[in-house]
Enzyme design. Structure first.
Site, short mmCIF file in Angstrom:
data_model
loop_
_atom_site.label_atom_id
_atom_site.label_comp_id
_atom_site.label_asym_id
_atom_site.label_seq_id
_atom_site.Cartn_x
_atom_site.Cartn_y
_atom_site.Cartn_z
N CYS A 24 0.83 -1.22 0.00
CA CYS A 24 0.00 0.00 0.00
C CYS A 24 0.86 1.26 0.00
O CYS A 24 1.59 1.53 0.96
CB CYS A 24 -0.90 -0.05 1.23
SG CYS A 24 -1.67 1.50 1.69
N CYS A 27 0.16 3.81 2.76
CA CYS A 27 0.63 3.29 4.06
C CYS A 27 2.08 3.70 4.31
O CYS A 27 2.47 3.95 5.46
CB CYS A 27 0.51 1.77 4.12
SG CYS A 27 -1.19 1.18 4.03
#
Length: 99
Positions: A24, A27
C-alpha cells in the site's frame, strides 16, 4: 497474536494501531508521519503497526476494510477509528487528548 493484541490494547496509555499493508503506497506515507508523531507524544502513547496480510483475523475483528486505517485504544476500548492518511498535527492532538 490475538491474545497479545488484547493485552496490548488494554494499556492505560493510549495505543495507536496502524493497520497497513506492505503493498500500500499511502501506508508508506502514513508510516513516515507516525515517526514524527512518536517523537511528538513520546511516552504518553504507544504506536503499533499491524500488517493486515499477516494478521487478517485482527483486521477483520475491528472492521478494517481499507488501509491505512488508524485506531486508538485505551484500556481495551476503541476510542477512534478512521481510514486514510492522517497528518502529524491531527494524530498528535488525538493522542494527547486521550493520554
Amino acid at each position: 497474536m490475538s491474545a497479545k493484541f488484547q493485552e496490548l490494547i488494554n494499556s492505560e496509555r493510549p495505543v495507536l494501531v496502524d493497520f497497513f499493508a506492505t503493498w500500500c503506497g499511502p501506508c508508506k506515507v502514513q508510516s513516515s508521519v507516525l515517526t514524527t508523531v512518536k517523537e511528538n507524544v513520546g511516552h504518553l502513547a504507544r504506536i503499533v503497526k499491524i500488517d493486515i496480510d499477516q494478521h487478517p483475523a485482527i483486521a477483520s475483528e475491528y472492521g478494517v476494510r481499507g488501509v491505512p486505517t488508524l485506531a486508538v485504544f485505551k484500556e481495551g476500548k476503541l476510542l477512534y477509528k478512521e481510514s486514510g492518511v492522517h497528518d502529524v498535527n491531527r494524530l498528535t492532538e488525538l493522542l494527547n487528548k486521550y493520554a
